[in-house]
Design a protein around this motif. Structure first.
Motif, PDB file in Angstrom:
ATOM      1  N   THR A   1       0.814  -1.222   0.000  1.00 15.14           N
ATOM      2  CA  THR A   1       0.000   0.000   0.000  1.00 15.14           C
ATOM      3  C   THR A   1       0.846   1.270   0.000  1.00 15.14           C
ATOM      4  O   THR A   1       0.300   2.378  -0.017  1.00 15.14           O
ATOM      5  N   GLN A   2       2.177   1.129   0.015  1.00 14.18           N
ATOM      6  CA  GLN A   2       3.054   2.296   0.109  1.00 14.18           C
ATOM      7  C   GLN A   2       2.992   3.163  -1.144  1.00 14.18           C
ATOM      8  O   GLN A   2       2.919   4.369  -1.076  1.00 14.18           O
ATOM      9  N   GLU A   3       3.009   2.509  -2.298  1.00 13.83           N
ATOM     10  CA  GLU A   3       2.901   3.223  -3.572  1.00 13.83           C
ATOM     11  C   GLU A   3       1.939   2.469  -4.472  1.00 13.83           C
ATOM     12  O   GLU A   3       2.038   1.251  -4.603  1.00 13.83           O
ATOM     13  N   PHE A   4       1.025   3.193  -5.079  1.00 16.63           N
ATOM     14  CA  PHE A   4       0.064   2.533  -5.963  1.00 16.63           C
ATOM     15  C   PHE A   4      -0.379   3.486  -7.068  1.00 16.63           C
ATOM     16  O   PHE A   4      -0.269   4.702  -6.949  1.00 16.63           O
ATOM     17  N   SER A   5      -0.885   2.900  -8.154  1.00 19.20           N
ATOM     18  CA  SER A   5      -1.416   3.665  -9.287  1.00 19.20           C
ATOM     19  C   SER A   5      -2.852   3.218  -9.532  1.00 19.20           C
ATOM     20  O   SER A   5      -3.115   2.017  -9.669  1.00 19.20           O
ATOM     21  N   PHE A   6      -3.756   4.183  -9.585  1.00 20.19           N
ATOM     22  CA  PHE A   6      -5.152   3.886  -9.881  1.00 20.19           C
ATOM     23  C   PHE A   6      -5.412   4.206 -11.346  1.00 20.19           C
ATOM     24  O   PHE A   6      -5.185   5.325 -11.792  1.00 20.19           O
ATOM     25  N   LEU A   7      -5.876   3.211 -12.108  1.00 21.98           N
ATOM     26  CA  LEU A   7      -6.079   3.369 -13.553  1.00 21.98           C
ATOM     27  C   LEU A   7      -7.550   3.453 -13.940  1.00 21.98           C
ATOM     28  O   LEU A   7      -7.862   3.567 -15.135  1.00 21.98           O
ATOM     29  N   GLY A   8      -8.463   3.351 -12.983  1.00 16.94           N
ATOM     30  CA  GLY A   8      -9.886   3.415 -13.312  1.00 16.94           C
ATOM     31  C   GLY A   8     -10.316   2.252 -14.191  1.00 16.94           C
ATOM     32  O   GLY A   8      -9.836   1.120 -14.047  1.00 16.94           O
ATOM     33  N   PHE A   9     -11.217   2.516 -15.138  1.00 11.54           N
ATOM     34  CA  PHE A   9     -11.683   1.488 -16.069  1.00 11.54           C
ATOM     35  C   PHE A   9     -10.743   1.403 -17.263  1.00 11.54           C
ATOM     36  O   PHE A   9     -10.334   2.432 -17.809  1.00 11.54           O
ATOM     37  N   LEU A  10     -10.421   0.195 -17.661  1.00  8.82           N
ATOM     38  CA  LEU A  10      -9.584  -0.020 -18.836  1.00  8.82           C
ATOM     39  C   LEU A  10     -10.395   0.228 -20.107  1.00  8.82           C
ATOM     40  O   LEU A  10     -11.631   0.179 -20.080  1.00  8.82           O
ATOM     41  N   PRO A  11      -9.726   0.482 -21.246  1.00  9.86           N
ATOM     42  CA  PRO A  11     -10.453   0.690 -22.503  1.00  9.86           C
ATOM     43  C   PRO A  11     -11.337  -0.506 -22.850  1.00  9.86           C
ATOM     44  O   PRO A  11     -10.996  -1.653 -22.542  1.00  9.86           O
ATOM     45  N   VAL A  12     -12.452  -0.228 -23.501  1.00  8.99           N
ATOM     46  CA  VAL A  12     -13.377  -1.290 -23.918  1.00  8.99           C
ATOM     47  C   VAL A  12     -12.776  -2.080 -25.077  1.00  8.99           C
ATOM     48  O   VAL A  12     -12.868  -3.307 -25.123  1.00  8.99           O
ATOM     49  N   ASN A  13     -12.146  -1.388 -26.008  1.00  6.44           N
ATOM     50  CA  ASN A  13     -11.519  -2.023 -27.161  1.00  6.44           C
ATOM     51  C   ASN A  13     -10.380  -2.940 -26.715  1.00  6.44           C
ATOM     52  O   ASN A  13      -9.489  -2.522 -25.962  1.00  6.44           O
ATOM     53  N   LYS A  14     -10.401  -4.202 -27.183  1.00  5.65           N
ATOM     54  CA  LYS A  14      -9.415  -5.192 -26.725  1.00  5.65           C
ATOM     55  C   LYS A  14      -7.987  -4.808 -27.069  1.00  5.65           C
ATOM     56  O   LYS A  14      -7.071  -4.991 -26.262  1.00  5.65           O
ATOM     57  N   LYS A  15      -7.789  -4.287 -28.269  1.00  3.14           N
ATOM     58  CA  LYS A  15      -6.440  -3.906 -28.680  1.00  3.14           C
ATOM     59  C   LYS A  15      -5.910  -2.774 -27.801  1.00  3.14           C
ATOM     60  O   LYS A  15      -4.760  -2.798 -27.347  1.00  3.14           O
TER      61      LYS A  15
END
Length: 273
Positions: free
Chosen positions: A127-141
């Protein structure tokens, strides 16, 4: 005198998680801007609060931000809420906050529930360092490209994911990240709250039909693991991984050379001489 814009965090499941300050602000504000007015109305009825509601969701965020700014400039206080959790975190809010700051309107956070933080602190992963990316792209590529760009990130990674996309996302993570510890936090603070912990491959293998809302917490990259990730693969197997991703010949050669810290001309000669 200008009004104030309050960003009010609401429960992500259990209604008892509303704070006393949030209740006070909701009661005292002139308007409540809500992502889904029907959803917010249930919360307000539970709290016995009656206030005028303004619809404020992603698709009308730019237009409705101007409506809110106009009212704030008139001296009205507005409480902004999303359907659950903290506004502007993978939910509407950021646009009107930016506009309020431009107009020198005071923006006040009213802290409370946030799914990503609760998932992280219960994960058992760093939990010391983290990155929040939210929702990933819908497109698979695009999703694959995004994850590929994150494969060497050493910080803990946190994502939101819909149940019908979860298994596909986990499989791509396994291909891009390799074997890692992962935690799926499901239906946080609700009746069916659940944590699924383990290695990526094991979680995928044992996954039944996903239901509910998921927060995905993934262990960061291990430098030693990344260095040896392709050590036991033949060049043909290595090539096949990228070929299955739909990459062109030149791009595959470049990636293999980078993965193995080898000159790309040597890889090219192996396959095409």
């Amino acid at each position: 005198m200008q009004g104030k814009l309050y960003l009010v965090a609401t429960p992500i499941g259990n209604l008892d998680d509303i704070t006393l300050r949030a209740i006070k602000v909701l009661k005292e504000s002139d308007f409540i801007a809500a992502e889904d007015t029907r959803h917010t109305l249930k919360l307000l009825n539970h709290l016995e609060i009656k206030k005028p509601l303004i619809s404020y969701y992603k698709e009308n965020e730019i237009v409705k931000s101007e409506v809110l700014i106009e009212k704030l400039l008139e001296g009205k206080n507005i409480a902004l809420v999303s359907d659950a959790g903290t506004p502007a975190i993978s939910d509407p809010g950021a646009v009107v906050v930016k506009r309020a700051i431009e107009e020198k309107i005071e923006v006040v956070p009213i802290p409370g529930a946030c799914a990503l933080i609760n998932a992280l602190i219960t994960s058992g992963i760093n939990t010391q360092e983290f990155s929040f990316l939210g929702f990933l792209p819908v497109n698979k590529k695009e999703k694959r490209e995004k994850l590929n760009n994150l494969k060497e990130e050493k910080r803990t990674l946190i994502f939101y994911e819909a149940p019908h996309k979860l298994i596909d996302t986990l499989n791509i993570m396994l291909e891009e990240f390799g074997e890692r510890n992962i935690v799926l936090a499901r239906e946080l603070t609700k009746i069916h709250e659940e944590y699924i912990r383990g290695k990526l491959s094991s979680v995928i293998q044992n996954m039944q039909e996903p239901r509910g809302e998921f927060v995905v917490v993934v262990e960061g990259s291990n430098e030693e693991f990344q260095k040896n990730r392709y050590k036991n693969l033949s060049l043909e197997e290595h090539y096949k991984i990228y070929e299955n991703q739909g990459l062109e010949k030149k791009e595959i050669i470049k990636k293999i050379a980078k993965d193995r810290n080898t000159n790309k001309n040597e890889i090219y000669k192996y396959f095409f001489n």
